[in-house]
Motif scaffolding. Structure first.
Motif, short mmCIF file in Angstrom:
data_model
loop_
_atom_site.label_atom_id
_atom_site.label_comp_id
_atom_site.label_asym_id
_atom_site.label_seq_id
_atom_site.Cartn_x
_atom_site.Cartn_y
_atom_site.Cartn_z
N ASN A 110 0.84 -1.21 0.00
CA ASN A 110 0.00 0.00 0.00
C ASN A 110 0.87 1.26 0.00
O ASN A 110 2.09 1.19 0.07
N CYS A 116 2.43 1.65 8.98
CA CYS A 116 2.87 2.60 7.96
C CYS A 116 4.07 3.44 8.39
O CYS A 116 4.87 3.84 7.56
N CYS A 152 -2.53 -2.61 3.47
CA CYS A 152 -1.91 -1.99 4.65
C CYS A 152 -1.94 -2.91 5.87
O CYS A 152 -3.00 -3.40 6.26
N SER A 195 2.04 3.93 1.83
CA SER A 195 3.21 4.30 2.64
C SER A 195 4.39 3.39 2.34
O SER A 195 5.54 3.84 2.27
N CYS A 196 4.11 2.12 2.17
CA CYS A 196 5.18 1.17 1.86
C CYS A 196 5.64 1.32 0.42
O CYS A 196 6.84 1.24 0.14
S1 FES Z 1 0.92 1.07 3.85
FE1 FES Z 1 2.24 -0.54 4.47
S2 FES Z 1 1.81 -0.79 6.55
FE2 FES Z 1 0.44 0.75 5.94
#
Ligand code: FES
Length: 154
Positions: free
Chosen positions: A79, A122, A118, A81-82
């Motif tokens: 997702n 994040c 997720c 943030s990653c």
């Molecule tokens: S986007 Fe990876 S842990 Fe939330």
């Protein structure tokens, strides 16, 4: 399957439907990490519910598996943030190290690789979940060591 344990779980909830998820988690543990059709039927029978009700829950939750999985489950969050700090590169490194694409299990049955939504970590991206334990943050250069550690532990 341990039907007494499922009956005990059911007593902890006011509605039998509320016990479906914990009962399925138990059934999955007992069936080697996944839920074959007979496990769905057994849980339904133990809770006195229709198999379709149990299957609806089993098919909704990502941590429940309706097909066999490897001994080790490696899940890479892809997702936002990653993704912003290299999730695709981490996923690709696991593909190379394990020899499988996301969604696949290695031929020897040792590893299943998945891209997941997720994971709730994040702030320490990239998050990788290995056998339900978080590794964070993970960089592509960390991947060979993680895979080696898993192989050594087998
Ligand atoms: S986007 Fe990876 S842990 Fe939330």
């Amino acid at each position: 399957m341990n039907l007494d344990a499922i009956a005990a779980i059911a007593t902890e909830y006011p509605e039998r439907q509320s016990a479906i998820l914990p009962a399925l988690r138990l059934a999955q543990e007992e069936h080697g990490g996944w839920l074959p059709p007979e496990a769905i039927r057994e849980v339904a029978d133990a809770l006195d519910l229709a198999p379709a009700q149990v299957e609806a829950v089993a098919s909704f939750y990502d941590m429940l598996h309706l097909a066999p999985v490897g001994k080790h489950m490696v899940e890479v969050c892809t997702n936002l943030s990653c993704a912003l700090v290299g999730a695709q590169q981490v996923l690709q490194a696991f593909e190379e190290q394990l020899g499988v694409a996301p969604g696949e299990t290695s031929e020897d049955g040792r590893f299943t690789l998945r891209a997941i939504e997720c994971a709730g970590g994040c702030g320490r991206a990239v998050v990788v979940v290995v056998d339900e334990r978080y590794r964070e943050p993970v960089r592509p250069e960390d991947v060979p060591g993680i895979v080696e550690e898993l192989k050594r532990g087998d």
